[in-house]
Write an enzyme that holds these catalytic residues in place. Structure first.
Site, PDB file in Angstrom:
ATOM      1  N   GLU A  92      45.275  29.880  51.878  1.00  0.00           N
ATOM      2  CA  GLU A  92      44.880  30.697  50.353  1.00  0.00           C
ATOM      3  C   GLU A  92      44.239  31.628  50.692  1.00  0.00           C
ATOM      4  O   GLU A  92      42.908  31.934  51.506  1.00  0.00           O
ATOM      5  CB  GLU A  92      44.373  29.313  49.672  1.00  0.00           C
ATOM      6  N   CYS A 105      38.780  36.423  47.970  1.00  0.00           N
ATOM      7  CA  CYS A 105      37.657  35.548  49.414  1.00  0.00           C
ATOM      8  C   CYS A 105      38.746  35.111  50.130  1.00  0.00           C
ATOM      9  O   CYS A 105      40.193  34.059  49.727  1.00  0.00           O
ATOM     10  CB  CYS A 105      37.672  34.234  47.506  1.00  0.00           C
ATOM     11  N   CYS A 112      40.524  22.791  58.627  1.00  0.00           N
ATOM     12  CA  CYS A 112      39.163  23.516  58.933  1.00  0.00           C
ATOM     13  C   CYS A 112      38.349  22.177  60.000  1.00  0.00           C
ATOM     14  O   CYS A 112      39.262  20.837  58.787  1.00  0.00           O
ATOM     15  CB  CYS A 112      37.716  23.768  57.341  1.00  0.00           C
ATOM     16  N   CYS A 116      33.589  18.580  55.961  1.00  0.00           N
ATOM     17  CA  CYS A 116      32.723  18.406  55.172  1.00  0.00           C
ATOM     18  C   CYS A 116      32.875  17.559  53.582  1.00  0.00           C
ATOM     19  O   CYS A 116      34.033  17.062  53.788  1.00  0.00           O
ATOM     20  CB  CYS A 116      31.982  19.986  54.167  1.00  0.00           C
ATOM     21  N   CYS A 119      34.852  19.004  50.761  1.00  0.00           N
ATOM     22  CA  CYS A 119      35.587  19.686  50.753  1.00  0.00           C
ATOM     23  C   CYS A 119      37.144  19.800  51.015  1.00  0.00           C
ATOM     24  O   CYS A 119      38.003  18.536  51.570  1.00  0.00           O
ATOM     25  CB  CYS A 119      35.397  20.692  51.576  1.00  0.00           C
ATOM     26  N   GLY A 163      37.937  27.642  55.851  1.00  0.00           N
ATOM     27  CA  GLY A 163      37.317  27.467  57.648  1.00  0.00           C
ATOM     28  C   GLY A 163      36.396  28.145  57.879  1.00  0.00           C
ATOM     29  O   GLY A 163      35.518  28.052  56.687  1.00  0.00           O
ATOM     30  N   GLU A 164      35.544  27.741  59.042  1.00  0.00           N
ATOM     31  CA  GLU A 164      34.735  28.308  59.663  1.00  0.00           C
ATOM     32  C   GLU A 164      34.514  29.402  59.607  1.00  0.00           C
ATOM     33  O   GLU A 164      35.095  29.498  61.419  1.00  0.00           O
ATOM     34  CB  GLU A 164      33.851  27.065  60.113  1.00  0.00           C
ATOM     35  N   SER A 195      30.149  33.274  54.252  1.00  0.00           N
ATOM     36  CA  SER A 195      29.542  31.801  53.717  1.00  0.00           C
ATOM     37  C   SER A 195      29.747  30.891  55.163  1.00  0.00           C
ATOM     38  O   SER A 195      30.205  31.275  55.861  1.00  0.00           O
ATOM     39  CB  SER A 195      30.192  31.435  52.990  1.00  0.00           C
ATOM     40  N   HIS A 220      23.631  22.296  50.633  1.00  0.00           N
ATOM     41  CA  HIS A 220      24.059  21.254  49.839  1.00  0.00           C
ATOM     42  C   HIS A 220      23.075  19.728  49.877  1.00  0.00           C
ATOM     43  O   HIS A 220      23.508  18.956  49.310  1.00  0.00           O
ATOM     44  CB  HIS A 220      25.389  21.383  50.955  1.00  0.00           C
ATOM     45  N   ASN A 294      33.370  21.011  42.440  1.00  0.00           N
ATOM     46  CA  ASN A 294      34.604  21.277  41.881  1.00  0.00           C
ATOM     47  C   ASN A 294      35.775  20.071  42.050  1.00  0.00           C
ATOM     48  O   ASN A 294      35.979  19.988  44.030  1.00  0.00           O
ATOM     49  CB  ASN A 294      35.500  22.694  42.937  1.00  0.00           C
ATOM     50  N   CYS A 337      38.719  25.801  47.429  1.00  0.00           N
ATOM     51  CA  CYS A 337      39.768  26.186  49.069  1.00  0.00           C
ATOM     52  C   CYS A 337      40.725  24.666  49.210  1.00  0.00           C
ATOM     53  O   CYS A 337      39.572  23.820  49.581  1.00  0.00           O
ATOM     54  CB  CYS A 337      38.379  26.372  49.472  1.00  0.00           C
TER      55      CYS A 337
HETATM   56  N1  SAH Z   1      33.102  27.010  56.315  1.00  0.00           N
HETATM   57  C1  SAH Z   1      32.132  27.466  55.168  1.00  0.00           C
HETATM   58  C2  SAH Z   1      32.890  28.494  53.913  1.00  0.00           C
HETATM   59  C3  SAH Z   1      33.804  27.484  53.760  1.00  0.00           C
HETATM   60  S1  SAH Z   1      33.336  26.549  52.677  1.00  0.00           S
HETATM   61  C4  SAH Z   1      31.150  27.511  54.641  1.00  0.00           C
HETATM   62  O1  SAH Z   1      30.974  26.433  54.737  1.00  0.00           O
HETATM   63  O2  SAH Z   1      29.794  27.703  54.026  1.00  0.00           O
HETATM   64  C5  SAH Z   1      32.847  27.707  51.243  1.00  0.00           C
HETATM   65  C6  SAH Z   1      32.108  27.673  50.114  1.00  0.00           C
HETATM   66  O3  SAH Z   1      33.343  26.807  49.250  1.00  0.00           O
HETATM   67  C7  SAH Z   1      31.167  26.403  50.412  1.00  0.00           C
HETATM   68  O4  SAH Z   1      29.596  26.511  50.807  1.00  0.00           O
HETATM   69  C8  SAH Z   1      31.212  25.799  49.017  1.00  0.00           C
HETATM   70  O5  SAH Z   1      30.171  26.427  47.789  1.00  0.00           O
HETATM   71  C9  SAH Z   1      32.803  25.865  48.636  1.00  0.00           C
HETATM   72  N2  SAH Z   1      32.759  25.113  48.194  1.00  0.00           N
HETATM   73  C10 SAH Z   1      34.382  24.387  49.220  1.00  0.00           C
HETATM   74  N3  SAH Z   1      33.933  22.487  48.008  1.00  0.00           N
HETATM   75  C11 SAH Z   1      33.838  23.079  47.347  1.00  0.00           C
HETATM   76  C12 SAH Z   1      33.809  21.990  45.801  1.00  0.00           C
HETATM   77  N4  SAH Z   1      35.063  20.643  46.513  1.00  0.00           N
HETATM   78  N5  SAH Z   1      33.616  22.241  45.279  1.00  0.00           N
HETATM   79  C13 SAH Z   1      32.764  23.665  45.093  1.00  0.00           C
HETATM   80  N6  SAH Z   1      32.469  24.287  46.156  1.00  0.00           N
HETATM   81  C14 SAH Z   1      33.263  24.205  46.803  1.00  0.00           C
END
Ligand code: SAH
Length: 348
Positions: A92, A105, A112, A116, A119, A163-164, A195, A220, A294, A337
């Site tokens: 995406e 983005c 990933c 988390c 996510c 992804g990270e 990020s 977080h 979200n 994401c």
């Molecule tokens: N892996 C990296 C980059 C991808 S996630 C990291 O962890 O930073 C980047 C950001 O996406 C997270 O920090 C968060 O801000 C956002 N994110 C992911 N899932 C989300 C969700 N369900 N609701 C809101 N923000 C989310």
């Protein structure tokens, strides 16, 4: 099989073209065609010698992703693309039309494996790392589309897709360097935000790259126990080390670090957490970005009510932290994401 050259830098192109005895400036011409003019066949590169073009077309390809799905938000500001690469892997990419310009983005991995709790990207694990070319292709795909629509260009970039990024370090750094090149987009490092969930050794390396991009750290939670519960990677790289690495990044680059803090109802949005967060971050060159979650279908975590969000923000501000609340964009198009990709994986 013909070699794909999309994602090569100038030096790499010069090496590949060496057997053809081309003057060095030919590499730059090819780069400008594929990165700036949306051309993917040597035959159309009209400033190359005519006899050379079929030879290059036989030896090399210039891959571009195929758009499998596209969603546009009702307000027209956010567009989400599901882009598929040669092997069928799809990721995406999101375009956000912000008041300050077009922001993209990008994803750095297909899926990933950070795990988390909040996510969507991690629901099906990680398929593979993306290559430098595949990351660049996401940006160029949108840059080409904007140019053709008379909507300008890509102005800023956030590496916050699936992804990270710091688990795909070399390819990501090569991608950032390419973006900065004048024969690609000439993008300023300050217009790029990366990020990370806190891969400490890579954060330390990144501070030494001489590449002053903005760093965002997904925090977080304000303590070791709660953060480990929400983000399993915190057991490997503990909160205290993540904060130290972020401070180091700010010192080495002079750039303010942003901490992202997703607000999850009754999990990390209470008074105790607000107090701990202030204690943790006070005095640092940083800002806090609060992100009301979200909600993701596969996860049972809820968004706090408006009052709780406002209270949390107010508390941090009153206690001296710089804080913003992320504006929501594209909620109606599954812009969290991984949500669109998951939908497609389920349908297959
Ligand atoms: N892996 C990296 C980059 C991808 S996630 C990291 O962890 O930073 C980047 C950001 O996406 C997270 O920090 C968060 O801000 C956002 N994110 C992911 N899932 C989300 C969700 N369900 N609701 C809101 N923000 C989310």
């Amino acid at each position: 099989m013909a070699k794909d050259i999309f994602g090569c830098n100038l030096r790499e192109l010069q090496e590949l073209f060496a057997p053809y005895k081309l003057p060095r400036f030919r590499a730059r011409q090819v780069a400008e065609w594929m990165y700036q003019k949306g051309v993917h066949h040597f035959e159309e590169m009209t400033n190359l010698p005519k006899a050379l073009r079929p030879q290059l077309d036989a030896a090399f390809t210039i891959q571009q992703p195929v758009c499998r799905d596209r969603l546009d938000s009702i307000d027209g500001r956010t567009s989400k693309f599901l882009l598929a690469f040669a092997d069928g892997t799809a990721v995406e990419t999101v375009l956000m039309r912000q008041p300050y310009g077009n922001s993209v983005c990008v994803s750095t991995q297909a899926g990933c494996n950070m795990g988390c709790a909040f996510c969507a990207s991690t629901v099906h694990g990680m398929a593979r790392n993306l290559t430098t070319g595949e990351m660049l292709a996401q940006v160029i795909y949108i840059n080409d589309a904007l140019r053709e629509a008379g909507e300008g260009k890509v102005d800023t970039l956030v590496i916050m897709g699936s992804g990270e990024p710091l688990m795909n370090y070399e390819a990501v750094v090569a991608f950032l360097r390419l973006l900065h090149e004048p024969y690609v987009l000439g993008m300023g490092y300050r217009n790029i935000t990366l990020s990370t969930s806190g891969i400490v050794p890579s954060m330390l390396l990144l501070a030494e790259e001489g590449m002053p991009i903005s760093l965002s750290v997904s925090l977080h939670a304000p303590n070791q126990e709660l953060r480990s519960q929400i983000m399993p990677i915190n057991r490997k790289y503990p909160l205290a080390d993540v904060i130290a690495a972020a401070k180091n990044y700010a010192e080495k680059t002079g750039r303010r670090v942003t901490y992202e803090y997703i607000l999850i109802d009754r999990l990390n949005d209470g008074e105790a957490q607000a107090r701990e967060l202030v204690k943790l971050l006070r005095g640092q060159l940083c800002s806090v970005n609060l992100i009301p979650i979200n909600p993701v279908k596969e996860r049972n975590l809820l968004r706090p009510g408006r009052m709780r969000i406002d209270w949390f923000e107010g508390y941090l501000r009153q206690h001296g932290l710089t804080v913003t609340v992320r504006r929501e964009m594209g909620k109606d198009i599954q812009a969290a994401c991984g949500q669109l990709r998951n939908k497609h994986l389920q349908e297959q």
